[in-house]
Design a protein around this motif. Structure first.
Motif, PDB file in Angstrom:
ATOM      1  N   GLY A   1      -1.817  -0.795  11.185  1.00  0.00           N
ATOM      2  CA  GLY A   1      -1.577   0.591  11.586  1.00  0.00           C
ATOM      3  C   GLY A   1      -2.551   1.130  12.625  1.00  0.00           C
ATOM      4  O   GLY A   1      -2.164   1.907  13.506  1.00  0.00           O
TER       5      GLY A   1
ATOM      6  N   SER B   1      -5.939  -2.626   9.940  1.00  0.00           N
ATOM      7  CA  SER B   1      -5.110  -1.701   9.165  1.00  0.00           C
ATOM      8  C   SER B   1      -6.002  -0.868   8.263  1.00  0.00           C
ATOM      9  O   SER B   1      -7.204  -0.741   8.498  1.00  0.00           O
ATOM     10  CB  SER B   1      -4.072  -2.487   8.371  1.00  0.00           C
ATOM     11  N   GLY B   2      -5.405  -0.282   7.217  1.00  0.00           N
ATOM     12  CA  GLY B   2      -6.184   0.576   6.337  1.00  0.00           C
ATOM     13  C   GLY B   2      -7.169  -0.236   5.517  1.00  0.00           C
ATOM     14  O   GLY B   2      -8.390  -0.110   5.642  1.00  0.00           O
ATOM     15  N   ALA B   3      -6.621  -1.125   4.694  1.00  0.00           N
ATOM     16  CA  ALA B   3      -7.469  -1.883   3.775  1.00  0.00           C
ATOM     17  C   ALA B   3      -8.061  -3.118   4.434  1.00  0.00           C
ATOM     18  O   ALA B   3      -9.082  -3.631   3.976  1.00  0.00           O
ATOM     19  CB  ALA B   3      -6.639  -2.298   2.574  1.00  0.00           C
ATOM     20  N   ASN B   4      -7.424  -3.617   5.463  1.00  0.00           N
ATOM     21  CA  ASN B   4      -7.822  -4.905   6.035  1.00  0.00           C
ATOM     22  C   ASN B   4      -8.304  -4.782   7.465  1.00  0.00           C
ATOM     23  O   ASN B   4      -7.710  -4.060   8.267  1.00  0.00           O
ATOM     24  CB  ASN B   4      -6.636  -5.876   6.005  1.00  0.00           C
TER      25      ASN B   4
ATOM     26  N   GLU C   1      -7.210  10.434  16.281  1.00  0.00           N
ATOM     27  CA  GLU C   1      -6.842  10.059  17.655  1.00  0.00           C
ATOM     28  C   GLU C   1      -6.530  11.309  18.481  1.00  0.00           C
ATOM     29  O   GLU C   1      -6.966  11.439  19.626  1.00  0.00           O
ATOM     30  CB  GLU C   1      -5.628   9.119  17.652  1.00  0.00           C
TER      31      GLU C   1
ATOM     32  N   GLY D   1      -6.056   8.440  10.567  1.00  0.00           N
ATOM     33  CA  GLY D   1      -6.224   7.796  11.872  1.00  0.00           C
ATOM     34  C   GLY D   1      -5.527   8.525  13.015  1.00  0.00           C
ATOM     35  O   GLY D   1      -6.156   8.821  14.048  1.00  0.00           O
TER      36      GLY D   1
ATOM     37  N   ASN E   1      -3.170   2.957  17.773  1.00  0.00           N
ATOM     38  CA  ASN E   1      -4.055   3.862  18.517  1.00  0.00           C
ATOM     39  C   ASN E   1      -4.099   3.485  19.999  1.00  0.00           C
ATOM     40  O   ASN E   1      -4.422   2.352  20.354  1.00  0.00           O
ATOM     41  CB  ASN E   1      -5.458   3.791  17.896  1.00  0.00           C
TER      42      ASN E   1
ATOM     43  N   ASP F   1       2.815  -1.094   8.252  1.00  0.00           N
ATOM     44  CA  ASP F   1       3.466  -1.862   7.195  1.00  0.00           C
ATOM     45  C   ASP F   1       4.980  -1.678   7.299  1.00  0.00           C
ATOM     46  O   ASP F   1       5.450  -0.546   7.438  1.00  0.00           O
ATOM     47  CB  ASP F   1       2.953  -1.390   5.829  1.00  0.00           C
TER      48      ASP F   1
ATOM     49  N   GLY G   1      -9.152   1.298   9.048  1.00  0.00           N
ATOM     50  CA  GLY G   1      -8.263   2.426   8.734  1.00  0.00           C
ATOM     51  C   GLY G   1      -8.799   3.249   7.571  1.00  0.00           C
ATOM     52  O   GLY G   1      -8.814   4.482   7.625  1.00  0.00           O
TER      53      GLY G   1
ATOM     54  N   TYR H   1      -6.279  -7.868  13.241  1.00  0.00           N
ATOM     55  CA  TYR H   1      -5.524  -7.203  12.175  1.00  0.00           C
ATOM     56  C   TYR H   1      -6.343  -5.994  11.731  1.00  0.00           C
ATOM     57  O   TYR H   1      -7.345  -6.131  11.029  1.00  0.00           O
ATOM     58  CB  TYR H   1      -5.324  -8.221  11.054  1.00  0.00           C
TER      59      TYR H   1
ATOM     60  N   ASP I   1      -9.815   7.048   7.585  1.00  0.00           N
ATOM     61  CA  ASP I   1      -9.238   7.972   6.594  1.00  0.00           C
ATOM     62  C   ASP I   1     -10.330   8.708   5.806  1.00  0.00           C
ATOM     63  O   ASP I   1     -10.194   9.897   5.507  1.00  0.00           O
ATOM     64  CB  ASP I   1      -8.315   7.215   5.619  1.00  0.00           C
TER      65      ASP I   1
ATOM     66  N   ALA J   1       0.831  -1.211   0.000  1.00  0.00           N
ATOM     67  CA  ALA J   1       0.000   0.000   0.000  1.00  0.00           C
ATOM     68  C   ALA J   1       0.865   1.260   0.000  1.00  0.00           C
ATOM     69  O   ALA J   1       1.716   1.406  -0.871  1.00  0.00           O
ATOM     70  CB  ALA J   1      -0.966  -0.044   1.176  1.00  0.00           C
TER      71      ALA J   1
ATOM     72  N   HIS K   1       1.300 -10.624   2.946  1.00  0.00           N
ATOM     73  CA  HIS K   1       1.474  -9.495   3.857  1.00  0.00           C
ATOM     74  C   HIS K   1       0.693  -9.672   5.174  1.00  0.00           C
ATOM     75  O   HIS K   1       1.198  -9.362   6.254  1.00  0.00           O
ATOM     76  CB  HIS K   1       1.007  -8.256   3.092  1.00  0.00           C
TER      77      HIS K   1
HETATM   78  P1  ATP Z   1      -2.616  -3.143   4.927  1.00  0.00           P
HETATM   79  O1  ATP Z   1      -1.980  -3.349   3.583  1.00  0.00           O
HETATM   80  O2  ATP Z   1      -2.169  -4.156   5.936  1.00  0.00           O
HETATM   81  O3  ATP Z   1      -4.071  -2.955   4.885  1.00  0.00           O
HETATM   82  P2  ATP Z   1      -2.098  -0.324   5.275  1.00  0.00           P
HETATM   83  O4  ATP Z   1      -1.605   0.058   3.964  1.00  0.00           O
HETATM   84  O5  ATP Z   1      -3.413   0.119   5.641  1.00  0.00           O
HETATM   85  O6  ATP Z   1      -1.900  -1.869   5.525  1.00  0.00           O
HETATM   86  P3  ATP Z   1      -0.852   0.273   7.813  1.00  0.00           P
HETATM   87  O7  ATP Z   1       0.432   1.001   8.015  1.00  0.00           O
HETATM   88  O8  ATP Z   1      -0.967  -1.077   8.436  1.00  0.00           O
HETATM   89  O9  ATP Z   1      -1.023   0.268   6.262  1.00  0.00           O
HETATM   90  O10 ATP Z   1      -2.073   1.119   8.361  1.00  0.00           O
HETATM   91  C1  ATP Z   1      -2.379   2.395   7.895  1.00  0.00           C
HETATM   92  C2  ATP Z   1      -3.697   2.796   8.496  1.00  0.00           C
HETATM   93  O11 ATP Z   1      -3.572   2.913   9.915  1.00  0.00           O
HETATM   94  C3  ATP Z   1      -4.214   4.110   7.978  1.00  0.00           C
HETATM   95  O12 ATP Z   1      -5.566   3.947   7.641  1.00  0.00           O
HETATM   96  C4  ATP Z   1      -4.057   5.047   9.183  1.00  0.00           C
HETATM   97  O13 ATP Z   1      -5.021   6.057   9.241  1.00  0.00           O
HETATM   98  C5  ATP Z   1      -4.212   4.087  10.341  1.00  0.00           C
HETATM   99  N1  ATP Z   1      -3.558   4.549  11.575  1.00  0.00           N
HETATM  100  C6  ATP Z   1      -2.241   4.797  11.765  1.00  0.00           C
HETATM  101  N2  ATP Z   1      -2.028   5.258  13.027  1.00  0.00           N
HETATM  102  C7  ATP Z   1      -3.237   5.317  13.634  1.00  0.00           C
HETATM  103  C8  ATP Z   1      -3.706   5.719  14.907  1.00  0.00           C
HETATM  104  N3  ATP Z   1      -2.871   6.177  15.831  1.00  0.00           N
HETATM  105  N4  ATP Z   1      -5.022   5.634  15.164  1.00  0.00           N
HETATM  106  C9  ATP Z   1      -5.886   5.147  14.239  1.00  0.00           C
HETATM  107  N5  ATP Z   1      -5.508   4.775  13.008  1.00  0.00           N
HETATM  108  C10 ATP Z   1      -4.208   4.847  12.701  1.00  0.00           C
END
Ligand code: ATP
Ligand code: FE2
Length: 332
Positions: A257, A135-138, A182, A178, A261, A289, A161, A133, A165, A14, A112
């Motif tokens: 990600g 994260s943004g997409a998952n 927070e 995110g 929080n 990531d 996430g 898990y 966003d 990502a 991943h």
């Molecule tokens: P994946 O490919 O696993 O879905 P990703 O590309 O979303 O990963 P990550 O670095 O795991 O990447 O997560 C990014 C996400 O985490 C974003 O949506 C971001 O807003 C969110 N995020 C990061 N820090 C915080 C936080 N402190 N509170 C809430 N959300 C957060």
């Protein structure tokens, strides 16, 4: 005694271009990354891919300098081939393939999502955790059963996430949103009732997003951010708890990600304490990531069975929609 195996891992599913260098004992020799961000608006895949192309050589070099070695000194190259956004995955695959070709190293593709779980299992010394898990997409609840990592529950629409966003974008904040939400939530005082959508072991954020976007003009943004976090994180932990009970798992591991929080972390600790389970949270650099988790998972696979782990260069490609339960977990 022979030297421990060393793996260089490349992460590009990502917005992050990450390179990790890890040895067989789990020592993290380097974990360097450069992430695409925007001051306002969301993530545009073509722009994020350009970002990765621009920084790939610098990040690879920085990781080698940090680890005090050259690419020729590592034993294998791992790369995240799935799941993720095709635009960005192609850049990482190309970089990994090029290094493997030029330096004549074996190449190992890594899922991943599984890497998030494996790095947490190693760093927190866990045998059989259940991973939240987030994260943004998952957004998935994953645990090991009978030779596979199984998805016990997941979001039916947006990842948590991406949901945060999108909300941040509606508030006029930048990407990633995110962490900004927070910060605002810390000054929220008023709890507002919002939609709460849990369906068995699955959740959904679409209705909540539409609802809060409509509330933006009439509610103080700090109160809205606070209430959004309380609802969204309670949903995540409700399904985590239900899955722990059903699968009889006593260790909750956070990954992704959103797990950075502090409020989500505190709520997870409370839930685990109440059910006499333990809660495990790796450092932030391993929640988001990162290349180290790809390198470590690649090493686990390669050490266990080289034939199954390695992909011939001609066949090294991407699999944007792969799910963890499609993978034979031969290394556990
Ligand atoms: P994946 O490919 O696993 O879905 P990703 O590309 O979303 O990963 P990550 O670095 O795991 O990447 O997560 C990014 C996400 O985490 C974003 O949506 C971001 O807003 C969110 N995020 C990061 N820090 C915080 C936080 N402190 N509170 C809430 N959300 C957060
Ligand atoms: Fe991730």
């Amino acid at each position: 005694m022979t030297d421990p195996l060393i793996c260089l891992g490349i992460e590009t599913t990502a917005h992050t271009f990450g390179v990790g260098i890890v040895d067989e004992n789990g020592t993290i020799l380097a974990n360097v990354k450069d992430s695409y961000t925007t001051p306002s608006g969301g993530m545009i895949p073509t722009k994020a891919a350009e970002h990765h192309l621009e920084c790939c050589d610098t990040v690879i070099r920085a990781a080698c300098e940090k680890a005090n070695l050259k690419v020729k000194d590592v034993d294998l190259i791992a790369y995240s081939n799935a799941p993720g956004i095709g635009h960005m995955l192609r850049i990482g695959t190309f970089a990994a393939k090029t290094l493997a070709h030029l330096k004549k190293k074996p190449l190992v593709p890594v899922n991943h999502s599984i890497a998030h779980l494996e790095i947490g299992r190693k760093l927190c010394k866990l045998d059989d955790p259940l991973l939240l898990y987030a994260s943004g997409a998952n957004t998935q609840i994953i645990t090991y059963e009978n030779g596979r990592y199984r998805i016990m529950g997941e979001t039916l629409d947006n990842g948590v996430g991406n949901f945060l966003d999108s909300f941040a974008r509606a508030l006029g904040l930048g990407f990633p949103g995110g962490p900004l939400i927070e910060q605002l939530a810390r000054n929220g005082k008023q709890f507002i009732d919002l939609p709460y959508t849990v369906k068995g072991m699955d959740i959904s954020f679409g209705g909540l997003l539409t609802h809060i976007e409509r509330k933006i003009p009439s509610v103080k943004k700090e109160d809205l951010c606070f209430s959004v976090q309380e609802h969204a994180f309670a949903m995540l932990l409700e399904i985590s708890e239900r899955a722990m009970a059903q699968a009889n798992k006593q260790q909750l591991l956070l990954g992704g990600g959103v797990a950075c929080n502090k409020r989500l972390q505190a709520m997870a600790q409370i839930m685990c304490k109440e059910r006499e389970a333990t809660c495990h949270i790796p450092d932030n650099q391993f929640l988001v990531d990162n290349g180290a988790m790809i390198a470590w998972t690649g090493l686990l696979m390669y050490r266990q069975n080289k034939k199954k782990a390695i992909v011939p260069l001609k066949k090294a490609w991407i699999n944007p929609y792969e799910r963890v339960d499609q993978i034979d977990v031969f290394w556990r």
